[in-house]
Design a protein around this motif. Structure first.
Motif, PDB file in Angstrom:
ATOM      1  N   GLU A  71      31.367   8.786 -22.439  1.00  0.00           N
ATOM      2  CA  GLU A  71      30.916   8.073 -23.638  1.00  0.00           C
ATOM      3  C   GLU A  71      31.431   8.744 -24.909  1.00  0.00           C
ATOM      4  O   GLU A  71      31.904   8.078 -25.836  1.00  0.00           O
ATOM      5  CB  GLU A  71      29.383   8.005 -23.664  1.00  0.00           C
ATOM      6  N   THR A  72      31.333  10.060 -24.923  1.00  0.00           N
ATOM      7  CA  THR A  72      31.733  10.800 -26.121  1.00  0.00           C
ATOM      8  C   THR A  72      33.247  10.801 -26.305  1.00  0.00           C
ATOM      9  O   THR A  72      33.751  10.525 -27.403  1.00  0.00           O
ATOM     10  CB  THR A  72      31.222  12.247 -26.037  1.00  0.00           C
ATOM     11  N   ASN A  73      33.969  11.087 -25.241  1.00  0.00           N
ATOM     12  CA  ASN A  73      35.422  11.233 -25.350  1.00  0.00           C
ATOM     13  C   ASN A  73      36.172   9.904 -25.416  1.00  0.00           C
ATOM     14  O   ASN A  73      37.185   9.790 -26.108  1.00  0.00           O
ATOM     15  CB  ASN A  73      35.949  12.052 -24.167  1.00  0.00           C
ATOM     16  N   GLU A  74      35.689   8.912 -24.698  1.00  0.00           N
ATOM     17  CA  GLU A  74      36.400   7.647 -24.631  1.00  0.00           C
ATOM     18  C   GLU A  74      35.900   6.616 -25.636  1.00  0.00           C
ATOM     19  O   GLU A  74      36.650   5.746 -26.072  1.00  0.00           O
ATOM     20  CB  GLU A  74      36.287   7.058 -23.215  1.00  0.00           C
ATOM     21  N   LEU A  75      34.615   6.711 -25.986  1.00  0.00           N
ATOM     22  CA  LEU A  75      34.026   5.662 -26.814  1.00  0.00           C
ATOM     23  C   LEU A  75      33.562   6.149 -28.182  1.00  0.00           C
ATOM     24  O   LEU A  75      33.114   5.355 -29.000  1.00  0.00           O
ATOM     25  CB  LEU A  75      32.833   5.036 -26.085  1.00  0.00           C
ATOM     26  N   GLY A  76      33.637   7.448 -28.402  1.00  0.00           N
ATOM     27  CA  GLY A  76      33.180   7.983 -29.682  1.00  0.00           C
ATOM     28  C   GLY A  76      31.689   7.872 -29.855  1.00  0.00           C
ATOM     29  O   GLY A  76      31.175   7.734 -30.971  1.00  0.00           O
ATOM     30  N   LYS A  77      30.976   7.925 -28.733  1.00  0.00           N
ATOM     31  CA  LYS A  77      29.519   7.798 -28.798  1.00  0.00           C
ATOM     32  C   LYS A  77      28.909   9.164 -29.083  1.00  0.00           C
ATOM     33  O   LYS A  77      29.022  10.084 -28.300  1.00  0.00           O
ATOM     34  CB  LYS A  77      28.989   7.250 -27.484  1.00  0.00           C
ATOM     35  N   ASN A  78      28.237   9.298 -30.214  1.00  0.00           N
ATOM     36  CA  ASN A  78      27.655  10.577 -30.617  1.00  0.00           C
ATOM     37  C   ASN A  78      26.154  10.447 -30.758  1.00  0.00           C
ATOM     38  O   ASN A  78      25.580  10.512 -31.839  1.00  0.00           O
ATOM     39  CB  ASN A  78      28.265  11.046 -31.938  1.00  0.00           C
ATOM     40  N   GLY A  79      25.488  10.213 -29.621  1.00  0.00           N
ATOM     41  CA  GLY A  79      24.041  10.088 -29.636  1.00  0.00           C
ATOM     42  C   GLY A  79      23.603   8.669 -29.914  1.00  0.00           C
ATOM     43  O   GLY A  79      24.130   7.986 -30.759  1.00  0.00           O
ATOM     44  N   GLY A  80      22.595   8.205 -29.167  1.00  0.00           N
ATOM     45  CA  GLY A  80      22.103   6.851 -29.355  1.00  0.00           C
ATOM     46  C   GLY A  80      23.009   5.838 -28.681  1.00  0.00           C
ATOM     47  O   GLY A  80      24.135   6.129 -28.317  1.00  0.00           O
ATOM     48  N   PRO A  81      22.515   4.613 -28.510  1.00  0.00           N
ATOM     49  CA  PRO A  81      23.314   3.579 -27.848  1.00  0.00           C
ATOM     50  C   PRO A  81      24.602   3.284 -28.603  1.00  0.00           C
ATOM     51  O   PRO A  81      24.607   3.155 -29.820  1.00  0.00           O
ATOM     52  CB  PRO A  81      22.373   2.364 -27.852  1.00  0.00           C
ATOM     53  N   TRP A  82      25.699   3.175 -27.856  1.00  0.00           N
ATOM     54  CA  TRP A  82      27.005   2.904 -28.456  1.00  0.00           C
ATOM     55  C   TRP A  82      27.129   1.432 -28.771  1.00  0.00           C
ATOM     56  O   TRP A  82      26.793   0.583 -27.961  1.00  0.00           O
ATOM     57  CB  TRP A  82      28.095   3.322 -27.490  1.00  0.00           C
ATOM     58  N   PHE A  83      27.583   1.085 -29.939  1.00  0.00           N
ATOM     59  CA  PHE A  83      27.772  -0.313 -30.298  1.00  0.00           C
ATOM     60  C   PHE A  83      28.789  -0.421 -31.414  1.00  0.00           C
ATOM     61  O   PHE A  83      28.634   0.172 -32.469  1.00  0.00           O
ATOM     62  CB  PHE A  83      26.455  -0.929 -30.794  1.00  0.00           C
ATOM     63  N   ASN A  84      29.862  -1.172 -31.161  1.00  0.00           N
ATOM     64  CA  ASN A  84      30.783  -1.433 -32.265  1.00  0.00           C
ATOM     65  C   ASN A  84      31.325  -2.850 -32.199  1.00  0.00           C
ATOM     66  O   ASN A  84      32.331  -3.169 -32.807  1.00  0.00           O
ATOM     67  CB  ASN A  84      31.931  -0.401 -32.282  1.00  0.00           C
TER      68      ASN A  84
END
Length: 365
Positions: free
Chosen positions: A344-357
């Motif tokens: 999530e962090t490396n591929e999606l840039g998710k830094n805590g909390g649900p990922w949504f863009n």
């Protein structure tokens, strides 16, 4: 008819992320794992080593009685139940439909599912609760004997639209094709409620015996299809997995072909992805496909692109083959969640909390 747009995203509701919910339906079985000292014990029970045998109630009770002094463990099982349990361990809101007997094993099945915060709709059958006893030899070979019992009493008259309300995905196991009226009615009710339908083809034997029915079913009711290489080959008459997934994708929205230690293939919106396998020390492949589906659905509920869903599916599928049985427990989940977090962090840039863009298209990862 209700309608929901099929897309690769969760959405915001009053500023919060709405996490999608998944309902499963399958043969409700209690898995009983027993370690045996010598293979002569199998001969004594009349079972061929490494086989899977369907047996009746009396024979199952005799085997259970004959192994009562041996070390054993049990858990709620069946293909769809394994997938739903995996999702529940990852914090996804889940439900399950099945049929059990009015006995201690039925009570255990319900307790074990509810313990994992799964909302159960378990109907009571006439027969005893279904069971699968797995006899594990010292060389880790597994010999299985299955009594389906009340599980196969589940029928279309048990179902109603209310069971499907509030869910976004409905996942069933191909083993249910033994009751064509049940499986067709269930998928129809789900579709009528705007739910996206998913099926795991489960067995190449089942596919071969029901190919025409399954093709019609998928074309009219199913959005997501999971198959392993053998099932895909029989379903499509294509010997190459890449050709097979192309054929499956013609009649559904997302096609997944699991290729064992070669990884998996995912096709969505005419784009095909090759998902690399994880390097693992394989001990037992039981439940690998079920847990792959759990990981894939975890990605969908979070709105991830399908290639990332496939990668998370590979993580769960890889981790379950390193243990005996289809139930991952304890600290193994901590490791899995760590790997998912890294993706999530490396591929999606998710830094805590649900990922949504707002991404609705798969990425070329």
């Amino acid at each position: 008819m209700k309608s929901k747009k099929f897309c690769m995203e969760s959405f915001r509701l009053n500023g919060d992320i709405y996490m999608k919910k998944i309902l499963g339906m399958g043969n409700a079985l209690v898995d009983i794992l027993v370690r045996i000292e010598g293979d002569e014990f199998l001969s004594k029970l009349g079972l061929e080593k490494s086989s899977m045998t369907l047996i009746d109630k009396d024979r199952m009770n005799s085997i259970i009685d004959g192994t009562k002094l041996l070390k054993r463990q049990q858990s709620s099982g069946g293909s769809a139940a394994n997938t739903i349990n995996g999702l529940a361990y990852l914090g996804v809101s889940t439900g399950y439909i099945g049929k059990i007997g009015d006995d201690e094993f039925g009570s255990f099945f319900k307790y074990d599912m509810n313990l994992n915060k799964i909302k159960t709709n378990l109907f009571k059958g006439i027969e005893d609760t279904g069971k699968c006893i797995v006899l594990i030899s010292k060389d880790s070979e597994r010999t299985c004997a299955t009594y389906l019992g009340a599980a196969i009493e589940l029928n279309k008259y048990d179902l109603n639209e209310k069971l499907f309300e509030g869910y976004d995905y409905f996942h069933i196991e191909g083993y249910l094709v033994q009751n064509k009226d049940l499986i067709k009615n269930a998928l129809s009710l789900a579709k009528h409620n705007g739910v996206e339908n998913s099926i795991d083809l489960s067995s190449f034997n089942i596919v071969g015996e029901n190919k025409s029915f399954l093709k019609d079913l998928i074309k009219n009711y199913v959005d997501i299809v999971f198959a392993n290489e053998d099932e895909a080959r029989v379903f499509t008459d294509k010997n190459n997995s890449e050709d097979a997934i192309d054929e499956i994708a013609k009649i559904c929205k997302i096609a997944i072909v699991k290729c064992g230690n070669q990884g998996s293939l995912v096709k969505f919106n005419d784009i095909k992805y090759k998902i690399a396998p994880m390097n693992v020390n394989t001990l037992d492949t039981t439940g690998a496909g079920d847990l792959y589906a759990a990981g894939f659905f975890y990605g969908l509920t979070n709105g991830y692109p399908v290639d990332i869903c496939g990668r998370i599916g590979s993580v769960l599928g890889a981790k379950v083959v390193e243990i005996l049985g289809a139930r991952i427990e304890g600290k193994v989940w901590d490791g899995i969640k760590g790997i998912i977090k890294s993706i999530e962090t490396n591929e999606l840039g998710k830094n805590g909390g649900p990922w949504f863009n707002g991404r609705t298209q798969p990425s070329q990862g």
